[in-house]
Write a protein that holds these residues in place. Structure first.
Motif, PDB file in Angstrom:
ATOM      1  N   ASN A 157     -13.764  23.954  33.678  1.00  0.00           N
ATOM      2  CA  ASN A 157     -15.102  24.434  33.343  1.00  0.00           C
ATOM      3  C   ASN A 157     -15.173  24.591  31.827  1.00  0.00           C
ATOM      4  O   ASN A 157     -14.759  25.614  31.265  1.00  0.00           O
ATOM      5  CB  ASN A 157     -15.371  25.776  34.037  1.00  0.00           C
ATOM      6  CG  ASN A 157     -15.376  25.645  35.539  1.00  0.00           C
ATOM      7  OD1 ASN A 157     -16.286  25.073  36.116  1.00  0.00           O
ATOM      8  ND2 ASN A 157     -14.341  26.169  36.182  1.00  0.00           N
ATOM      9  N   VAL A 158     -15.702  23.574  31.162  1.00  0.00           N
ATOM     10  CA  VAL A 158     -15.696  23.534  29.706  1.00  0.00           C
ATOM     11  C   VAL A 158     -16.666  22.450  29.257  1.00  0.00           C
ATOM     12  O   VAL A 158     -17.025  21.557  30.044  1.00  0.00           O
ATOM     13  CB  VAL A 158     -14.260  23.251  29.185  1.00  0.00           C
ATOM     14  CG1 VAL A 158     -13.807  21.844  29.568  1.00  0.00           C
ATOM     15  CG2 VAL A 158     -14.140  23.493  27.687  1.00  0.00           C
ATOM     16  N   SER A 159     -17.108  22.526  28.021  1.00  0.00           N
ATOM     17  CA  SER A 159     -18.037  21.517  27.512  1.00  0.00           C
ATOM     18  C   SER A 159     -17.480  20.870  26.246  1.00  0.00           C
ATOM     19  O   SER A 159     -16.709  21.489  25.502  1.00  0.00           O
ATOM     20  CB  SER A 159     -19.399  22.150  27.202  1.00  0.00           C
ATOM     21  OG  SER A 159     -19.304  23.062  26.121  1.00  0.00           O
ATOM     22  N   TYR A 160     -17.897  19.602  26.021  1.00  0.00           N
ATOM     23  CA  TYR A 160     -17.478  18.856  24.845  1.00  0.00           C
ATOM     24  C   TYR A 160     -18.688  18.193  24.194  1.00  0.00           C
ATOM     25  O   TYR A 160     -19.627  17.770  24.889  1.00  0.00           O
ATOM     26  CB  TYR A 160     -16.469  17.762  25.222  1.00  0.00           C
ATOM     27  CG  TYR A 160     -15.178  18.290  25.802  1.00  0.00           C
ATOM     28  CD1 TYR A 160     -14.244  18.920  24.987  1.00  0.00           C
ATOM     29  CD2 TYR A 160     -14.904  18.163  27.161  1.00  0.00           C
ATOM     30  CE1 TYR A 160     -13.061  19.419  25.525  1.00  0.00           C
ATOM     31  CE2 TYR A 160     -13.726  18.653  27.694  1.00  0.00           C
ATOM     32  CZ  TYR A 160     -12.806  19.285  26.869  1.00  0.00           C
ATOM     33  OH  TYR A 160     -11.639  19.784  27.392  1.00  0.00           O
ATOM     34  N   ALA A 161     -18.638  18.113  22.868  1.00  0.00           N
ATOM     35  CA  ALA A 161     -19.650  17.334  22.160  1.00  0.00           C
ATOM     36  C   ALA A 161     -19.384  15.851  22.394  1.00  0.00           C
ATOM     37  O   ALA A 161     -18.234  15.408  22.391  1.00  0.00           O
ATOM     38  CB  ALA A 161     -19.598  17.651  20.664  1.00  0.00           C
ATOM     39  N   ARG A 162     -20.447  15.104  22.602  1.00  0.00           N
ATOM     40  CA  ARG A 162     -20.262  13.681  22.888  1.00  0.00           C
ATOM     41  C   ARG A 162     -19.580  12.960  21.724  1.00  0.00           C
ATOM     42  O   ARG A 162     -18.802  12.019  21.937  1.00  0.00           O
ATOM     43  CB  ARG A 162     -21.617  13.022  23.207  1.00  0.00           C
ATOM     44  CG  ARG A 162     -21.468  11.543  23.581  1.00  0.00           C
ATOM     45  CD  ARG A 162     -22.717  10.985  24.195  1.00  0.00           C
ATOM     46  NE  ARG A 162     -23.057  11.654  25.438  1.00  0.00           N
ATOM     47  CZ  ARG A 162     -22.470  11.401  26.601  1.00  0.00           C
ATOM     48  NH1 ARG A 162     -21.518  10.485  26.689  1.00  0.00           N
ATOM     49  NH2 ARG A 162     -22.820  12.050  27.689  1.00  0.00           N
ATOM     50  N   TRP A 163     -19.851  13.387  20.501  1.00  0.00           N
ATOM     51  CA  TRP A 163     -19.220  12.715  19.369  1.00  0.00           C
ATOM     52  C   TRP A 163     -17.698  12.885  19.414  1.00  0.00           C
ATOM     53  O   TRP A 163     -16.958  11.993  18.993  1.00  0.00           O
ATOM     54  CB  TRP A 163     -19.779  13.205  18.035  1.00  0.00           C
ATOM     55  CG  TRP A 163     -19.627  14.676  17.735  1.00  0.00           C
ATOM     56  CD1 TRP A 163     -20.580  15.645  17.869  1.00  0.00           C
ATOM     57  CD2 TRP A 163     -18.450  15.331  17.217  1.00  0.00           C
ATOM     58  NE1 TRP A 163     -20.064  16.869  17.489  1.00  0.00           N
ATOM     59  CE2 TRP A 163     -18.776  16.704  17.077  1.00  0.00           C
ATOM     60  CE3 TRP A 163     -17.175  14.898  16.864  1.00  0.00           C
ATOM     61  CZ2 TRP A 163     -17.857  17.648  16.604  1.00  0.00           C
ATOM     62  CZ3 TRP A 163     -16.252  15.831  16.402  1.00  0.00           C
ATOM     63  CH2 TRP A 163     -16.606  17.181  16.266  1.00  0.00           C
ATOM     64  N   PHE A 164     -17.230  14.022  19.957  1.00  0.00           N
ATOM     65  CA  PHE A 164     -15.787  14.227  20.103  1.00  0.00           C
ATOM     66  C   PHE A 164     -15.215  13.311  21.178  1.00  0.00           C
ATOM     67  O   PHE A 164     -14.176  12.669  20.983  1.00  0.00           O
ATOM     68  CB  PHE A 164     -15.508  15.686  20.427  1.00  0.00           C
ATOM     69  CG  PHE A 164     -14.078  15.980  20.784  1.00  0.00           C
ATOM     70  CD1 PHE A 164     -13.034  15.559  19.969  1.00  0.00           C
ATOM     71  CD2 PHE A 164     -13.760  16.685  21.934  1.00  0.00           C
ATOM     72  CE1 PHE A 164     -11.704  15.823  20.284  1.00  0.00           C
ATOM     73  CE2 PHE A 164     -12.443  16.962  22.269  1.00  0.00           C
ATOM     74  CZ  PHE A 164     -11.418  16.529  21.439  1.00  0.00           C
ATOM     75  N   LEU A 165     -15.900  13.196  22.312  1.00  0.00           N
ATOM     76  CA  LEU A 165     -15.438  12.293  23.366  1.00  0.00           C
ATOM     77  C   LEU A 165     -15.439  10.843  22.886  1.00  0.00           C
ATOM     78  O   LEU A 165     -14.538  10.071  23.223  1.00  0.00           O
ATOM     79  CB  LEU A 165     -16.314  12.435  24.613  1.00  0.00           C
ATOM     80  CG  LEU A 165     -16.338  13.810  25.281  1.00  0.00           C
ATOM     81  CD1 LEU A 165     -17.128  13.758  26.584  1.00  0.00           C
ATOM     82  CD2 LEU A 165     -14.934  14.339  25.525  1.00  0.00           C
ATOM     83  N   ALA A 166     -16.455  10.494  22.091  1.00  0.00           N
ATOM     84  CA  ALA A 166     -16.503   9.135  21.553  1.00  0.00           C
ATOM     85  C   ALA A 166     -15.331   8.887  20.605  1.00  0.00           C
ATOM     86  O   ALA A 166     -14.756   7.789  20.577  1.00  0.00           O
ATOM     87  CB  ALA A 166     -17.826   8.911  20.841  1.00  0.00           C
ATOM     88  N   GLU A 167     -14.977   9.907  19.829  1.00  0.00           N
ATOM     89  CA  GLU A 167     -13.846   9.766  18.909  1.00  0.00           C
ATOM     90  C   GLU A 167     -12.537   9.596  19.675  1.00  0.00           C
ATOM     91  O   GLU A 167     -11.660   8.833  19.266  1.00  0.00           O
ATOM     92  CB  GLU A 167     -13.764  10.996  18.002  1.00  0.00           C
ATOM     93  CG  GLU A 167     -12.641  10.922  16.981  1.00  0.00           C
ATOM     94  CD  GLU A 167     -12.651  12.079  16.004  1.00  0.00           C
ATOM     95  OE1 GLU A 167     -11.560  12.621  15.705  1.00  0.00           O
ATOM     96  OE2 GLU A 167     -13.746  12.445  15.532  1.00  0.00           O
ATOM     97  N   LEU A 168     -12.408  10.289  20.817  1.00  0.00           N
ATOM     98  CA  LEU A 168     -11.198  10.150  21.624  1.00  0.00           C
ATOM     99  C   LEU A 168     -11.120   8.780  22.289  1.00  0.00           C
ATOM    100  O   LEU A 168     -10.031   8.253  22.501  1.00  0.00           O
ATOM    101  CB  LEU A 168     -11.156  11.230  22.703  1.00  0.00           C
ATOM    102  CG  LEU A 168     -10.953  12.666  22.238  1.00  0.00           C
ATOM    103  CD1 LEU A 168     -10.893  13.598  23.433  1.00  0.00           C
ATOM    104  CD2 LEU A 168      -9.693  12.805  21.395  1.00  0.00           C
ATOM    105  N   GLY A 169     -12.271   8.224  22.647  1.00  0.00           N
ATOM    106  CA  GLY A 169     -12.301   6.907  23.270  1.00  0.00           C
ATOM    107  C   GLY A 169     -11.517   6.886  24.569  1.00  0.00           C
ATOM    108  O   GLY A 169     -11.660   7.762  25.421  1.00  0.00           O
ATOM    109  N   GLU A 170     -10.645   5.897  24.721  1.00  0.00           N
ATOM    110  CA  GLU A 170      -9.886   5.739  25.964  1.00  0.00           C
ATOM    111  C   GLU A 170      -8.907   6.883  26.202  1.00  0.00           C
ATOM    112  O   GLU A 170      -8.465   7.110  27.336  1.00  0.00           O
ATOM    113  CB  GLU A 170      -9.125   4.426  25.953  1.00  0.00           C
ATOM    114  CG  GLU A 170      -8.049   4.330  24.889  1.00  0.00           C
ATOM    115  CD  GLU A 170      -7.283   3.016  24.933  1.00  0.00           C
ATOM    116  OE1 GLU A 170      -6.209   2.953  24.319  1.00  0.00           O
ATOM    117  OE2 GLU A 170      -7.761   2.074  25.601  1.00  0.00           O
TER     118      GLU A 170
END
Length: 316
Positions: free
Chosen positions: A158-171
């Motif tokens: 149960n947590v949230s992430y900014a999409r720009w962070f997920l995009a930076e992580l990529g695969e």
């Protein structure tokens, strides 16, 4: 005129616990926010013969049927990829958001700094020594009233992430999405800020027994340790050292760190003290799971974790 883009994508994985999951969706339908704020993505791993859950009609939604998918990390990554909003907020199928949850979460991200924002937790099961202890064992650092502000570790699942962070992580997000600890460590390595938002409140329901709580922690930490060792390229001697250290030191260290946090939240002191037997047993189960992962590898941990996480009832 183009429709407005949602600000928050709520991602939820579901399987056989239909009543609990529908309760979460109904709670989302009672949010105080505007109708265009949320997008709800439901990733349903149940057999196709089971009736679909109902997404609140006031929000946009996607309903993905993936029966018999046995990998939590794969399901989370696929569901997140289907979402579109700048904030990706994960909720378990037994974790209902308070009515102001979405509004407060959006406020927490308003300055654009944060790679991740964590929630605070209240007890959603009938009030008892067991339910209070189970919540303290799982989410002690984040039990309401939680300490707000910058943090190096947030709650898991149960947590949230900014999409720009997920995009930076990529695969890499797909590889580590099963265990948020590993995802958050990648934020720390990159120097990206995270925080706990104490007014972003969710209501968490617990397992019915200590055995169930220990089992899910065992397999969760087993998955964590395998991913961690692979990411760091650890040889067997290094994994052996970590395994020994985890079993001998980590449960006591976790308890001491939580005690330090509780000292700043004296209203939780009596619950903390009463919960110590449960916390120690859960922490040791988690430590043995982590050590087993370092020494023996993954095995069937992902399948077993999905069983305990998505197919085991919770106490109302």
């Amino acid at each position: 005129m183009q429709p407005s883009r949602p600000a928050i994508s709520v991602v939820m994985l579901v399987a056989t616990n239909r009543a609990n999951a529908q309760g979460v969706l109904d709670a989302l339908g009672r949010q105080s926010c505007a109708d265009d704020l949320l997008e709800i993505v439901v990733f349903d791993c149940a057999d196709e013969s089971v009736s679909a859950l109902k997404i609140p009609g006031r929000f946009s939604g996607k309903y993905l049927r993936r029966p018999r998918l046995y990998f939590w990390r794969v399901a989370r990554a696929l569901a997140a990829k289907e979402s579109t909003a700048p904030i990706v907020a994960f909720l378990e199928d037994h974790c209902e958001p308070h009515a102001t949850w979405a509004e407060r979460l959006l406020e927490a991200y308003s300055d654009g700094r944060w790679a991740a924002v964590g929630y605070a937790f209240t007890n959603g099961s009938r009030d008892s020594w067991w339910s209070r202890s189970a919540l303290m064992a799982d989410y002690g650092f984040f039990v309401h009233p939680a300490e707000g502000g910058p943090a190096r570790l947030l709650a898991g699942n149960n947590v949230s992430y900014a999409r720009w962070f997920l995009a930076e992580l990529g695969e890499h997000f797909g590889k580590f999405a099963g265990v948020d600890f590993n995802v958050q460590q990648m934020a720390n390595v990159r120097g990206l800020p995270m925080k706990v938002a104490p007014d972003v409140l969710v209501v968490h329901r617990c397992y019915a027994s200590l055995g169930e709580l220990c089992a899910v922690n065992f397999y969760y930490l087993k998955i964590l340790s395998v991913a961690r060792a692979r990411a760091n390229g650890w040889s067997f001697p290094i994994r052996l050292v970590w395994a020994c250290g985890v079993v001998t030191l980590v449960p006591a260290l976790r308890l001491l760190r939580l005690a330090k946090s509780i000292s700043r939240r004296p209203e939780l002191l009596s619950t903390f003290l009463a919960s110590m037997p449960v916390m120690l047993l859960v922490y040791y189960a988690a430590a043995f799971g982590e050590a087993t992962g370092y020494l023996l590898g993954l095995g069937d941990a992902e399948e077993k974790f999905l069983k305990w996480e998505l197919n085991t009832p919770r106490i109302a």
